[in-house]
Design a protein around this motif. Structure first.
Motif, PDB file in Angstrom:
ATOM      1  N   ILE A 141       0.840  -1.200   0.000  1.00 52.94           N
ATOM      2  CA  ILE A 141       0.000   0.000   0.000  1.00 52.94           C
ATOM      3  C   ILE A 141       0.877   1.253   0.000  1.00 52.94           C
ATOM      4  CG2 ILE A 141      -1.574   1.376   1.415  1.00 52.94           C
ATOM      5  CD1 ILE A 141      -3.090  -0.813   0.162  1.00 52.94           C
ATOM      6  N   GLU A 142       1.869   1.283   0.884  1.00 52.78           N
ATOM      7  CA  GLU A 142       2.742   2.453   0.991  1.00 52.78           C
ATOM      8  C   GLU A 142       3.591   2.629  -0.267  1.00 52.78           C
ATOM      9  OE1 GLU A 142       4.742   1.510   4.669  1.00 52.78           O
ATOM     10  OE2 GLU A 142       3.418   2.846   5.811  1.00 52.78           O
ATOM     11  N   GLN A 143       4.086   1.533  -0.838  1.00 53.99           N
ATOM     12  CA  GLN A 143       4.887   1.624  -2.057  1.00 53.99           C
ATOM     13  C   GLN A 143       4.060   2.170  -3.218  1.00 53.99           C
ATOM     14  OE1 GLN A 143       6.638  -2.239  -2.796  1.00 53.99           O
ATOM     15  NE2 GLN A 143       7.574  -2.313  -0.770  1.00 53.99           N
ATOM     16  N   THR A 144       2.801   1.748  -3.299  1.00 57.17           N
ATOM     17  CA  THR A 144       1.933   2.234  -4.369  1.00 57.17           C
ATOM     18  C   THR A 144       1.687   3.732  -4.235  1.00 57.17           C
ATOM     19  OG1 THR A 144       0.832   0.082  -4.497  1.00 57.17           O
ATOM     20  CG2 THR A 144      -0.313   1.953  -5.481  1.00 57.17           C
ATOM     21  N   LEU A 145       1.383   4.182  -3.015  1.00 54.89           N
ATOM     22  CA  LEU A 145       1.148   5.609  -2.801  1.00 54.89           C
ATOM     23  C   LEU A 145       2.400   6.420  -3.108  1.00 54.89           C
ATOM     24  CD1 LEU A 145      -0.551   7.981  -1.912  1.00 54.89           C
ATOM     25  CD2 LEU A 145       0.033   7.460   0.464  1.00 54.89           C
ATOM     26  N   ASN A 146       3.555   5.948  -2.671  1.00 53.28           N
ATOM     27  CA  ASN A 146       4.802   6.666  -2.943  1.00 53.28           C
ATOM     28  C   ASN A 146       5.068   6.760  -4.444  1.00 53.28           C
ATOM     29  OD1 ASN A 146       5.305   7.072  -0.223  1.00 53.28           O
ATOM     30  ND2 ASN A 146       6.565   5.235  -0.016  1.00 53.28           N
ATOM     31  N   GLY A 147       4.736   5.695  -5.170  1.00 51.06           N
ATOM     32  CA  GLY A 147       4.915   5.726  -6.618  1.00 51.06           C
ATOM     33  C   GLY A 147       4.000   6.738  -7.284  1.00 51.06           C
ATOM     34  N   LEU A 148       2.742   6.787  -6.848  1.00 53.42           N
ATOM     35  CA  LEU A 148       1.799   7.756  -7.416  1.00 53.42           C
ATOM     36  C   LEU A 148       2.211   9.186  -7.097  1.00 53.42           C
ATOM     37  CD1 LEU A 148      -1.603   5.980  -6.629  1.00 53.42           C
ATOM     38  CD2 LEU A 148      -0.470   6.172  -8.847  1.00 53.42           C
ATOM     39  N   LEU A 149       2.706   9.409  -5.880  1.00 53.30           N
ATOM     40  CA  LEU A 149       3.161  10.753  -5.508  1.00 53.30           C
ATOM     41  C   LEU A 149       4.370  11.168  -6.341  1.00 53.30           C
ATOM     42  CD1 LEU A 149       2.821  10.597  -1.610  1.00 53.30           C
ATOM     43  CD2 LEU A 149       1.413  11.916  -3.197  1.00 53.30           C
ATOM     44  N   ALA A 150       5.276  10.223  -6.599  1.00 54.48           N
ATOM     45  CA  ALA A 150       6.456  10.534  -7.410  1.00 54.48           C
ATOM     46  C   ALA A 150       6.057  10.898  -8.831  1.00 54.48           C
ATOM     47  CB  ALA A 150       7.413   9.341  -7.410  1.00 54.48           C
ATOM     48  N   VAL A 151       5.078  10.181  -9.380  1.00 49.67           N
ATOM     49  CA  VAL A 151       4.603  10.489 -10.734  1.00 49.67           C
ATOM     50  C   VAL A 151       3.952  11.866 -10.769  1.00 49.67           C
ATOM     51  CG1 VAL A 151       2.929   9.838 -12.506  1.00 49.67           C
ATOM     52  CG2 VAL A 151       4.329   8.088 -11.410  1.00 49.67           C
ATOM     53  N   ALA A 152       3.139  12.166  -9.744  1.00 55.67           N
ATOM     54  CA  ALA A 152       2.460  13.466  -9.700  1.00 55.67           C
ATOM     55  C   ALA A 152       3.461  14.612  -9.603  1.00 55.67           C
ATOM     56  CB  ALA A 152       1.491  13.503  -8.519  1.00 55.67           C
ATOM     57  N   GLN A 153       4.518  14.418  -8.819  1.00 56.06           N
ATOM     58  CA  GLN A 153       5.516  15.474  -8.660  1.00 56.06           C
ATOM     59  C   GLN A 153       6.357  15.656  -9.918  1.00 56.06           C
ATOM     60  OE1 GLN A 153       7.687  14.303  -5.172  1.00 56.06           O
ATOM     61  NE2 GLN A 153       6.000  14.766  -3.771  1.00 56.06           N
ATOM     62  N   ALA A 154       6.484  14.583 -10.707  1.00 60.78           N
ATOM     63  CA  ALA A 154       7.286  14.666 -11.929  1.00 60.78           C
ATOM     64  C   ALA A 154       6.542  15.331 -13.074  1.00 60.78           C
ATOM     65  CB  ALA A 154       7.735  13.269 -12.355  1.00 60.78           C
ATOM     66  N   GLN A 155       5.222  15.486 -12.944  1.00 57.76           N
ATOM     67  CA  GLN A 155       4.446  16.117 -14.000  1.00 57.76           C
ATOM     68  C   GLN A 155       4.832  17.590 -14.114  1.00 57.76           C
ATOM     69  OE1 GLN A 155       2.390  14.615 -16.074  1.00 57.76           O
ATOM     70  NE2 GLN A 155       2.611  12.623 -15.079  1.00 57.76           N
ATOM     71  N   PRO A 156       5.028  18.091 -15.342  1.00 57.00           N
ATOM     72  CA  PRO A 156       5.364  19.517 -15.493  1.00 57.00           C
ATOM     73  C   PRO A 156       4.224  20.390 -15.018  1.00 57.00           C
ATOM     74  CG  PRO A 156       4.842  18.527 -17.615  1.00 57.00           C
ATOM     75  CD  PRO A 156       4.916  17.399 -16.625  1.00 57.00           C
ATOM     76  N   ARG A 157       4.572  21.382 -14.235  1.00 51.74           N
ATOM     77  CA  ARG A 157       3.555  22.295 -13.714  1.00 51.74           C
ATOM     78  C   ARG A 157       3.403  23.488 -14.642  1.00 51.74           C
ATOM     79  NH1 ARG A 157       4.956  22.567  -7.228  1.00 51.74           N
ATOM     80  NH2 ARG A 157       4.733  20.328  -6.816  1.00 51.74           N
ATOM     81  N   ALA A 158       2.183  23.920 -14.786  1.00 50.41           N
ATOM     82  CA  ALA A 158       1.920  25.090 -15.632  1.00 50.41           C
ATOM     83  C   ALA A 158       2.509  26.326 -14.967  1.00 50.41           C
ATOM     84  CB  ALA A 158       0.419  25.260 -15.827  1.00 50.41           C
ATOM     85  N   THR A 159       3.399  27.008 -15.677  1.00 46.92           N
ATOM     86  CA  THR A 159       4.010  28.213 -15.126  1.00 46.92           C
ATOM     87  C   THR A 159       3.054  29.382 -15.260  1.00 46.92           C
ATOM     88  OG1 THR A 159       5.036  28.662 -17.263  1.00 46.92           O
ATOM     89  CG2 THR A 159       6.342  27.416 -15.661  1.00 46.92           C
ATOM     90  N   ASP A 160       3.141  30.252 -14.306  1.00 49.82           N
ATOM     91  CA  ASP A 160       2.278  31.430 -14.344  1.00 49.82           C
ATOM     92  C   ASP A 160       2.721  32.355 -15.468  1.00 49.82           C
ATOM     93  OD1 ASP A 160       0.886  30.519 -12.185  1.00 49.82           O
ATOM     94  OD2 ASP A 160       2.178  31.555 -10.733  1.00 49.82           O
ATOM     95  N   THR A 161       1.833  32.634 -16.402  1.00 49.65           N
ATOM     96  CA  THR A 161       2.134  33.554 -17.501  1.00 49.65           C
ATOM     97  C   THR A 161       1.903  34.978 -17.039  1.00 49.65           C
ATOM     98  OG1 THR A 161       1.387  31.894 -19.084  1.00 49.65           O
ATOM     99  CG2 THR A 161       1.563  34.175 -19.874  1.00 49.65           C
ATOM    100  N   PRO A 162       2.936  35.810 -17.123  1.00 47.16           N
ATOM    101  CA  PRO A 162       2.742  37.192 -16.665  1.00 47.16           C
ATOM    102  C   PRO A 162       1.653  37.890 -17.470  1.00 47.16           C
ATOM    103  CG  PRO A 162       4.788  36.955 -17.913  1.00 47.16           C
ATOM    104  CD  PRO A 162       4.279  35.578 -17.669  1.00 47.16           C
ATOM    105  N   ALA A 163       0.821  38.595 -16.763  1.00 46.63           N
ATOM    106  CA  ALA A 163      -0.280  39.295 -17.427  1.00 46.63           C
ATOM    107  C   ALA A 163       0.268  40.378 -18.346  1.00 46.63           C
ATOM    108  CB  ALA A 163      -1.201  39.913 -16.379  1.00 46.63           C
ATOM    109  N   ARG A 164      -0.310  40.465 -19.524  1.00 46.80           N
ATOM    110  CA  ARG A 164       0.119  41.499 -20.467  1.00 46.80           C
ATOM    111  C   ARG A 164      -0.343  42.863 -19.965  1.00 46.80           C
ATOM    112  NH1 ARG A 164      -1.379  40.004 -26.482  1.00 46.80           N
ATOM    113  NH2 ARG A 164      -0.106  41.883 -26.742  1.00 46.80           N
ATOM    114  N   GLU A 165       0.580  43.800 -20.000  1.00 40.44           N
ATOM    115  CA  GLU A 165       0.267  45.136 -19.509  1.00 40.44           C
ATOM    116  C   GLU A 165      -0.618  45.860 -20.522  1.00 40.44           C
ATOM    117  OE1 GLU A 165       2.913  48.312 -17.166  1.00 40.44           O
ATOM    118  OE2 GLU A 165       3.508  48.001 -19.241  1.00 40.44           O
TER     119      GLU A 165
END
Length: 207
Positions: A141-165
């Motif tokens: 159970i713990e190994q499965t959760l750790n694997g899912l958390l590792a996959v989630a953390q490895a996903q590229p996060r959407a960077t905040d696009t600076p608002a156009r002035e």
């Protein structure tokens, strides 16, 4: 009728003929695995002796009978049959973090880890899961959760696009106001514009 298990323990449906008069419990379980060609891991906490005749049962019924008589738990992970004392059972409160419970439970089902004898219960609304069971089950159970958390953390996060002035030029009569980002920055009137080389008023340039 047996409960639904995770990985299927490959036991024949025919009766298991095994004569026991006085034998160490661990030795009987090890011989059970040898006779059925199943790898067995027996905890050092599994203690006791089998005395007396055991009726002719199916292999699964034989295993369950010993489990009930000697207060044991067993879990099959698809490769090895783990037998432990009930007192070794563990309880864990796991934090799901960014993993949804539905995805966690689906992974356990797909990997044949889920076992109805050892339920996985979500706590309402706070991302916690309570699990209880024998050591091997808890470890998976713990190994499965750790694997899912590792996959989630490895996903590229959407960077905040600076608002156009935003830039606006407001004309009112002979005056012109430049508004940048909602704030007026430059104010012109026709009299304030510098003269060009021809003696006329210069025009506003846009950048």
């Amino acid at each position: 009728m047996h409960t639904t298990l995770g990985a299927t323990l490959p036991l024949p449906s025919t009766s298991y003929k095994y004569t026991v008069l006085d034998q160490d419990l661990s030795a009987a379980l090890q011989e059970f695995g040898n006779n059925l060609k199943i790898s067995v891991n027996i905890s050092a906490e599994v203690k006791g002796r089998i005395r007396g005749r055991i009726p002719e049962l199916s292999p699964r019924e034989f295993l369950d009978r010993l489990t009930d008589l000697y207060d044991l738990q067993w879990y099959y992970d698809g490769v090895v049959l783990y037998v432990s004392a009930a007192k070794e059972a563990q309880t864990r409160m796991l934090v799901l973090s960014s993993v949804h419970f539905s995805a966690f439970k689906l992974a356990l089902d797909k990997l044949d880890i889920s076992d109805e004898r050892y339920p996985v219960r979500p706590a309402p609304g706070n991302g916690l899961v309570l699990v209880s069971g024998p050591p091997r089950f808890i470890a998976l159970i713990e190994q499965t959760l750790n694997g899912l958390l590792a996959v989630a953390q490895a996903q590229p996060r959407a960077t905040d696009t600076p608002a156009r002035e935003s830039v606006m030029v407001l004309f009112r009569g002979s005056s012109t106001t430049v508004v940048r980002g909602g704030r007026p920055e430059v104010f012109y009137t026709s009299e304030m514009l510098p003269e060009n080389d021809d003696g006329g008023k210069a025009e506003l340039s846009k950048k």
